[in-house]
Design a protein around this motif. Sequence first.
Motif, PDB file in Angstrom:
ATOM      1  N   GLN A   8      45.668  43.417  65.401  1.00 37.38           N
ATOM      2  CA  GLN A   8      46.709  43.888  66.328  1.00 37.38           C
ATOM      3  C   GLN A   8      46.501  45.363  66.680  1.00 37.38           C
ATOM      4  N   ARG A   9      46.177  46.155  65.672  1.00 31.47           N
ATOM      5  CA  ARG A   9      45.960  47.585  65.916  1.00 31.47           C
ATOM      6  C   ARG A   9      44.713  47.811  66.771  1.00 31.47           C
ATOM      7  N   ILE A  10      43.665  47.018  66.513  1.00 34.77           N
ATOM      8  CA  ILE A  10      42.444  47.121  67.326  1.00 34.77           C
ATOM      9  C   ILE A  10      42.748  46.763  68.774  1.00 34.77           C
ATOM     10  N   LEU A  11      43.559  45.734  68.977  1.00 35.05           N
ATOM     11  CA  LEU A  11      43.923  45.322  70.334  1.00 35.05           C
ATOM     12  C   LEU A  11      44.680  46.444  71.055  1.00 35.05           C
ATOM     13  N   ALA A  12      45.605  47.079  70.344  1.00 36.19           N
ATOM     14  CA  ALA A  12      46.379  48.165  70.959  1.00 36.19           C
ATOM     15  C   ALA A  12      45.490  49.342  71.315  1.00 36.19           C
ATOM     16  N   VAL A  13      44.613  49.729  70.392  1.00 34.87           N
ATOM     17  CA  VAL A  13      43.699  50.845  70.650  1.00 34.87           C
ATOM     18  C   VAL A  13      42.757  50.514  71.797  1.00 34.87           C
ATOM     19  N   VAL A  60      33.014  47.267  65.770  1.00 37.10           N
ATOM     20  CA  VAL A  60      32.438  47.898  64.586  1.00 37.10           C
ATOM     21  C   VAL A  60      31.445  48.988  64.979  1.00 37.10           C
ATOM     22  N   LYS A  61      30.725  48.772  66.083  1.00 35.79           N
ATOM     23  CA  LYS A  61      29.676  49.712  66.489  1.00 35.79           C
ATOM     24  C   LYS A  61      30.177  50.823  67.409  1.00 35.79           C
ATOM     25  N   THR A  62      31.357  50.643  68.011  1.00 37.37           N
ATOM     26  CA  THR A  62      31.872  51.654  68.946  1.00 37.37           C
ATOM     27  C   THR A  62      32.346  52.888  68.181  1.00 37.37           C
ATOM     28  N   LYS A  63      31.845  54.080  68.578  1.00 35.45           N
ATOM     29  CA  LYS A  63      32.167  55.315  67.876  1.00 35.45           C
ATOM     30  C   LYS A  63      32.899  56.283  68.799  1.00 35.45           C
ATOM     31  N   VAL A 116      35.801  52.877  65.844  1.00 34.02           N
ATOM     32  CA  VAL A 116      37.157  52.420  66.140  1.00 34.02           C
ATOM     33  C   VAL A 116      37.777  51.784  64.904  1.00 34.02           C
ATOM     34  N   LEU A 117      36.985  51.048  64.140  1.00 33.99           N
ATOM     35  CA  LEU A 117      37.492  50.403  62.931  1.00 33.99           C
ATOM     36  C   LEU A 117      37.911  51.438  61.901  1.00 33.99           C
ATOM     37  N   ASP A 118      37.127  52.518  61.765  1.00 33.77           N
ATOM     38  CA  ASP A 118      37.508  53.585  60.832  1.00 33.77           C
ATOM     39  C   ASP A 118      38.863  54.173  61.221  1.00 33.77           C
ATOM     40  N   SER A 136      34.766  50.645  55.909  1.00 32.64           N
ATOM     41  CA  SER A 136      35.760  51.552  56.504  1.00 32.64           C
ATOM     42  C   SER A 136      36.939  51.778  55.560  1.00 32.64           C
ATOM     43  N   TYR A 137      37.356  50.708  54.867  1.00 32.21           N
ATOM     44  CA  TYR A 137      38.495  50.827  53.962  1.00 32.21           C
ATOM     45  C   TYR A 137      38.161  51.740  52.776  1.00 32.21           C
ATOM     46  N   LYS A 138      36.970  51.562  52.219  1.00 29.90           N
ATOM     47  CA  LYS A 138      36.572  52.408  51.090  1.00 29.90           C
ATOM     48  C   LYS A 138      36.470  53.866  51.518  1.00 29.90           C
ATOM     49  N   ALA A 139      35.929  54.086  52.730  1.00 25.61           N
ATOM     50  CA  ALA A 139      35.832  55.455  53.234  1.00 25.61           C
ATOM     51  C   ALA A 139      37.228  56.035  53.454  1.00 25.61           C
ATOM     52  N   ALA A 140      38.138  55.224  53.983  1.00 23.54           N
ATOM     53  CA  ALA A 140      39.506  55.687  54.203  1.00 23.54           C
ATOM     54  C   ALA A 140      40.199  55.978  52.885  1.00 23.54           C
ATOM     55  N   VAL A 141      39.939  55.158  51.872  1.00 19.15           N
ATOM     56  CA  VAL A 141      40.528  55.396  50.551  1.00 19.15           C
ATOM     57  C   VAL A 141      40.013  56.706  49.975  1.00 19.15           C
ATOM     58  N   ARG A 142      38.705  56.944  50.140  1.00 17.18           N
ATOM     59  CA  ARG A 142      38.149  58.204  49.632  1.00 17.18           C
ATOM     60  C   ARG A 142      38.756  59.400  50.369  1.00 17.18           C
TER      61      ARG A 142
END
Length: 491
Positions: A179-184, A209-212, A220-222, A446-452
Amino acid sequence: DDDHSGLSPTPGGRAPRRPSGKPKLVALLDKKRTQNMTIALSKFKRQFRNKFDELWAAVAELSTALDAEALERLKDVVPSEEERRTVTEWLDARVAALQTSSENPTKQAAVLAAEAQLGLAERFTLATARDARHAQHLDAALHVATFDARVDEVVKAAEGVSAGANGVLDSRGLALTLQRILAVGNVMNAGTRRGGAHGIRLGSLLAIVKTKGRDKKTTVLDYVVGGLMKRGHTEALDAVCATLPECVTKAAKISVAEVERNLGELKIAVARVTRVRDQTFGPGAAKFGGTRRGGSASSDERDASSQNPAPPKPSEAQASDADDAKIAAYETALMAANDRSAGGGRGYGNAKRAAAKHSSATPSQKTPPVADLAKAAARGRRKARLETFLASAKARIAWLEGSHVRPMVEDAQTLCEYFGEDPSTYKNLGSVFETLDAFLQAFATSYKAAVRRSQTEKKLEARRRQSAAVLEKRMSASVEARAATGAAGSP
């Protein structure tokens, strides 16, 4: 002195070896083929003591003494038609030669003498040739022996697909992410033909996943995962990483089309066993021969037999009833003959009187010979085992289809619709799971990076607070010190 007149000394002075009394066996088959047969048949030596007629009888009776591995081993060394013909032609010629010899034995004695000259592989080939339905018997026995394991495989595969599909459909964390990806995406594509989308197609997941962003580092996922964590959805995202990748990875290795095909093969197996049952006890049992000797039925014949079975003939039904009557009569006769008294010596007399009574009875009152009754008993056991298997197998297939395969198909179709795919393409669900698996791997990164980052930010925030507290304490102390100094210097 010992008499050595029958032995001539060798040049070295030693007496030659006496000729061995063990006759050389006749080898008629290919050497390598004989070796393979001998190795495979050695596994049955303890059970059947190289009595291969009994081995084939056990196969026909669906004996539990032969498991699936043993039957597969036997299938690998079943003699070909040419091998059977080679051995039977040699036996016929040898029996004819023995009967025309000076000893002039009976045909039965000549057959036994000829068979004694054959090797192990040749005797097995001969026993196989005597059973015209050995291929059908072995095929039915294999289907019976492997049925439960094949059902378990279908159950496991169907449950794996359903677990993967339901895991995706029920994941709150994945739904929030999409849902968040769709909104973005709609914000980024505002004013273009891609803007105002109502859902995310499967093919766009890997592109996301590849779009930066502008920094060429953050995807975008990050950005989406980090934003959801700031909104307090850490627990839902953590559940995605904890459980979803495993079930999706397992489901990606399972072919839905193969699961359905395996179910169809189980139905065919039941139809083939049904055909064997009908050939022996039902339609066509007395006139077997619609297929090649030792061959298997064609798929058209099998389908026709399983879908449109002919009603049993009266003569065949009467023959089956007669077999049951023979077995009952035989059991009664044996019980009477073996009813020994306390003295222990009258059993033989009972058996002898029973035999005399049998010989003086009219043909309709006589108990059939033991060999015939043994065949009737074996026939009855085989029929009972076939009927028991078919009843159980049909019930299990209905259960398998209703509680596992059909729900699996429905789950697969729902998952296809979830990502905007055509439900009729559910058989290619493996590619859907492969795409999801790749997306979830990127999600976990992305989740692990966000957690860090979150942990780093928390540590920095804690340090800032600590530094602010220390600074505030120092400022308070300085103010108090100045206040004290001022108070001391005043008149």
